[in-house]
Write a protein that holds these residues in place. Structure first.
Motif, PDB file in Angstrom:
ATOM      1  N   GLU A 212       0.813  -1.208   0.000  1.00 48.81           N
ATOM      2  CA  GLU A 212       0.000   0.000   0.000  1.00 48.81           C
ATOM      3  C   GLU A 212       0.849   1.261   0.000  1.00 48.81           C
ATOM      4  O   GLU A 212       1.940   1.288   0.551  1.00 48.81           O
ATOM      5  CB  GLU A 212      -0.973   0.017   1.178  1.00 48.81           C
ATOM      6  N   MET A 213       0.320   2.283  -0.655  1.00 48.35           N
ATOM      7  CA  MET A 213       0.960   3.584  -0.697  1.00 48.35           C
ATOM      8  C   MET A 213       0.682   4.285   0.622  1.00 48.35           C
ATOM      9  O   MET A 213      -0.461   4.344   1.066  1.00 48.35           O
ATOM     10  CB  MET A 213       0.382   4.383  -1.868  1.00 48.35           C
TER      11      MET A 213
ATOM     12  N   GLY B 294       6.295  12.781   5.174  1.00 54.21           N
ATOM     13  CA  GLY B 294       6.110  13.684   4.053  1.00 54.21           C
ATOM     14  C   GLY B 294       6.516  13.127   2.701  1.00 54.21           C
ATOM     15  O   GLY B 294       6.599  13.856   1.719  1.00 54.21           O
ATOM     16  N   VAL B 295       6.772  11.830   2.630  1.00 48.95           N
ATOM     17  CA  VAL B 295       7.229  11.186   1.392  1.00 48.95           C
ATOM     18  C   VAL B 295       6.268  10.048   1.042  1.00 48.95           C
ATOM     19  O   VAL B 295       5.827   9.310   1.926  1.00 48.95           O
ATOM     20  CB  VAL B 295       8.665  10.624   1.572  1.00 48.95           C
ATOM     21  N   GLN B 296       5.956   9.916  -0.240  1.00 45.65           N
ATOM     22  CA  GLN B 296       5.127   8.798  -0.689  1.00 45.65           C
ATOM     23  C   GLN B 296       5.977   7.523  -0.709  1.00 45.65           C
ATOM     24  O   GLN B 296       6.997   7.462  -1.396  1.00 45.65           O
ATOM     25  CB  GLN B 296       4.569   9.060  -2.083  1.00 45.65           C
ATOM     26  N   VAL B 297       5.532   6.530   0.049  1.00 39.76           N
ATOM     27  CA  VAL B 297       6.264   5.273   0.176  1.00 39.76           C
ATOM     28  C   VAL B 297       5.333   4.117  -0.176  1.00 39.76           C
ATOM     29  O   VAL B 297       4.223   4.038   0.349  1.00 39.76           O
ATOM     30  CB  VAL B 297       6.801   5.080   1.619  1.00 39.76           C
ATOM     31  N   LEU B 298       5.800   3.235  -1.052  1.00 41.02           N
ATOM     32  CA  LEU B 298       5.085   1.978  -1.289  1.00 41.02           C
ATOM     33  C   LEU B 298       5.579   1.003  -0.232  1.00 41.02           C
ATOM     34  O   LEU B 298       6.745   0.584  -0.259  1.00 41.02           O
ATOM     35  CB  LEU B 298       5.370   1.435  -2.692  1.00 41.02           C
TER      36      LEU B 298
ATOM     37  N   ILE C 142       9.018  -1.924  -8.931  1.00 40.75           N
ATOM     38  CA  ILE C 142       9.260  -0.605  -9.512  1.00 40.75           C
ATOM     39  C   ILE C 142       8.022  -0.148 -10.278  1.00 40.75           C
ATOM     40  O   ILE C 142       7.596   1.005 -10.166  1.00 40.75           O
ATOM     41  CB  ILE C 142      10.517  -0.635 -10.404  1.00 40.75           C
ATOM     42  N   GLY C 143       7.419  -1.057 -11.028  1.00 39.00           N
ATOM     43  CA  GLY C 143       6.193  -0.725 -11.761  1.00 39.00           C
ATOM     44  C   GLY C 143       5.078  -0.312 -10.828  1.00 39.00           C
ATOM     45  O   GLY C 143       4.362   0.662 -11.085  1.00 39.00           O
ATOM     46  N   ALA C 144       4.919  -1.025  -9.723  1.00 40.02           N
ATOM     47  CA  ALA C 144       3.879  -0.682  -8.749  1.00 40.02           C
ATOM     48  C   ALA C 144       4.146   0.687  -8.135  1.00 40.02           C
ATOM     49  O   ALA C 144       3.216   1.433  -7.813  1.00 40.02           O
ATOM     50  CB  ALA C 144       3.800  -1.748  -7.663  1.00 40.02           C
ATOM     51  N   ALA C 145       5.414   1.045  -7.988  1.00 38.81           N
ATOM     52  CA  ALA C 145       5.776   2.329  -7.380  1.00 38.81           C
ATOM     53  C   ALA C 145       5.469   3.503  -8.294  1.00 38.81           C
ATOM     54  O   ALA C 145       5.381   4.637  -7.831  1.00 38.81           O
ATOM     55  CB  ALA C 145       7.260   2.330  -7.013  1.00 38.81           C
ATOM     56  N   PHE C 146       5.305   3.250  -9.575  1.00 38.53           N
ATOM     57  CA  PHE C 146       5.054   4.338 -10.515  1.00 38.53           C
ATOM     58  C   PHE C 146       3.691   4.992 -10.298  1.00 38.53           C
ATOM     59  O   PHE C 146       3.351   5.939 -10.984  1.00 38.53           O
ATOM     60  CB  PHE C 146       5.223   3.860 -11.959  1.00 38.53           C
ATOM     61  N   LEU C 147       2.943   4.530  -9.331  1.00 45.40           N
ATOM     62  CA  LEU C 147       1.684   5.188  -8.974  1.00 45.40           C
ATOM     63  C   LEU C 147       1.942   6.405  -8.101  1.00 45.40           C
ATOM     64  O   LEU C 147       1.018   6.993  -7.570  1.00 45.40           O
ATOM     65  CB  LEU C 147       0.765   4.204  -8.236  1.00 45.40           C
ATOM     66  N   GLY C 148       3.211   6.777  -7.931  1.00 46.93           N
ATOM     67  CA  GLY C 148       3.527   7.994  -7.189  1.00 46.93           C
ATOM     68  C   GLY C 148       4.515   7.846  -6.062  1.00 46.93           C
ATOM     69  O   GLY C 148       4.819   8.822  -5.381  1.00 46.93           O
ATOM     70  N   ALA C 149       5.031   6.657  -5.835  1.00 42.75           N
ATOM     71  CA  ALA C 149       5.972   6.466  -4.733  1.00 42.75           C
ATOM     72  C   ALA C 149       7.343   7.017  -5.076  1.00 42.75           C
ATOM     73  O   ALA C 149       7.773   6.991  -6.222  1.00 42.75           O
ATOM     74  CB  ALA C 149       6.092   4.983  -4.391  1.00 42.75           C
ATOM     75  N   GLN C 150       8.022   7.503  -4.052  1.00 41.42           N
ATOM     76  CA  GLN C 150       9.417   7.920  -4.171  1.00 41.42           C
ATOM     77  C   GLN C 150      10.334   6.871  -3.543  1.00 41.42           C
ATOM     78  O   GLN C 150      11.520   6.831  -3.839  1.00 41.42           O
ATOM     79  CB  GLN C 150       9.631   9.257  -3.474  1.00 41.42           C
TER      80      GLN C 150
ATOM     81  N   ASP D  17      11.230   6.148   8.745  1.00 35.04           N
ATOM     82  CA  ASP D  17      10.693   7.498   8.938  1.00 35.04           C
ATOM     83  C   ASP D  17      11.795   8.461   9.391  1.00 35.04           C
ATOM     84  O   ASP D  17      11.878   9.592   8.910  1.00 35.04           O
ATOM     85  CB  ASP D  17       9.558   7.492   9.965  1.00 35.04           C
ATOM     86  N   GLU D  18      12.652   8.004  10.299  1.00 35.67           N
ATOM     87  CA  GLU D  18      13.758   8.850  10.775  1.00 35.67           C
ATOM     88  C   GLU D  18      14.694   9.216   9.628  1.00 35.67           C
ATOM     89  O   GLU D  18      15.115  10.367   9.502  1.00 35.67           O
ATOM     90  CB  GLU D  18      14.549   8.134  11.870  1.00 35.67           C
ATOM     91  N   ARG D  19      15.013   8.228   8.777  1.00 38.96           N
ATOM     92  CA  ARG D  19      15.893   8.485   7.627  1.00 38.96           C
ATOM     93  C   ARG D  19      15.239   9.477   6.671  1.00 38.96           C
ATOM     94  O   ARG D  19      15.899  10.375   6.155  1.00 38.96           O
ATOM     95  CB  ARG D  19      16.205   7.188   6.869  1.00 38.96           C
ATOM     96  N   LEU D  20      13.966   9.322   6.437  1.00 41.19           N
ATOM     97  CA  LEU D  20      13.258  10.220   5.524  1.00 41.19           C
ATOM     98  C   LEU D  20      13.238  11.643   6.068  1.00 41.19           C
ATOM     99  O   LEU D  20      13.452  12.607   5.322  1.00 41.19           O
ATOM    100  CB  LEU D  20      11.839   9.718   5.264  1.00 41.19           C
ATOM    101  N   ARG D  21      12.993  11.783   7.367  1.00 37.01           N
ATOM    102  CA  ARG D  21      12.988  13.123   7.977  1.00 37.01           C
ATOM    103  C   ARG D  21      14.387  13.742   7.888  1.00 37.01           C
ATOM    104  O   ARG D  21      14.530  14.937   7.636  1.00 37.01           O
ATOM    105  CB  ARG D  21      12.523  13.065   9.433  1.00 37.01           C
ATOM    106  N   ALA D  22      15.412  12.941   8.087  1.00 37.71           N
ATOM    107  CA  ALA D  22      16.794  13.440   8.060  1.00 37.71           C
ATOM    108  C   ALA D  22      17.212  13.910   6.679  1.00 37.71           C
ATOM    109  O   ALA D  22      18.095  14.769   6.561  1.00 37.71           O
ATOM    110  CB  ALA D  22      17.754  12.366   8.569  1.00 37.71           C
ATOM    111  N   THR D  23      16.584  13.367   5.641  1.00 36.99           N
ATOM    112  CA  THR D  23      16.976  13.735   4.277  1.00 36.99           C
ATOM    113  C   THR D  23      16.031  14.763   3.654  1.00 36.99           C
ATOM    114  O   THR D  23      16.235  15.166   2.533  1.00 36.99           O
ATOM    115  CB  THR D  23      17.040  12.504   3.361  1.00 36.99           C
ATOM    116  N   ALA D  24      15.009  15.161   4.414  1.00 35.42           N
ATOM    117  CA  ALA D  24      14.024  16.125   3.874  1.00 35.42           C
ATOM    118  C   ALA D  24      14.629  17.511   3.736  1.00 35.42           C
ATOM    119  O   ALA D  24      15.507  17.904   4.414  1.00 35.42           O
ATOM    120  CB  ALA D  24      12.788  16.169   4.779  1.00 35.42           C
TER     121      ALA D  24
END
Length: 122
Positions: free
Chosen positions: A4-5, A10-14, A33-41, A115-122
């Motif tokens: 699920e997306m 603050g990041v779209q994650v599959l 990768i194909g499934a992620a093309f619905l908007g995931a980063q 989540d911590e990694r994503l926040r650190a790279t935002a």
């Protein structure tokens, strides 16, 4: 839960289902990768979904999968405990260390760590 997306830090994650199909071939990786093309980063795949050959670097499977994600400009997070695999391979320990220093492929213990990694790279 099916894949699920999710909005995480603050990041779209599959977020992939731990009970989903194994990632045992390059085509399996391309399917994610194909499934992620619905908007995931980012694609967060439970470590237990990877075939053991992923953690045996001599097979080159891990490198091939990681390169596919880089080529498609998607981040890959391998989520879960891989301590048993790390204990068996200094090369894998080095790969995990280097990957976690970069921005494309991360090995994280759980979704909170992601989540911590994503926040650190935002």
């Amino acid at each position: 839960m099916p894949d699920e997306m999710q909005q995480r830090a603050g990041v779209q994650v599959l977020v992939c289902d731990p009970a989903g199909p194994p990632v045992a071939t390059e085509q399996d990786a391309l399917d994610l990768i194909g499934a992620a093309f619905l908007g995931a980063q980012v694609v967060a795949v439970p470590a237990n979904r990877f075939d053991e050959s992923f953690f045996s670097l001599g097979t080159r499977f891990a490198g091939d999968v990681m390169q596919k994600f880089v080529n498609y400009r998607l981040r890959l997070a391998i989520v879960g405990d891989i301590s048993a695999q790390l204990a068996q391979s200094s090369a894998l320990r080095a790969l995990v260390h280097e990957s976690n220093r970069g921005g494309h492929v991360w090995f994280v213990a759980d979704l909170d760590a992601l989540d911590e990694r994503l926040r650190a790279t935002a």
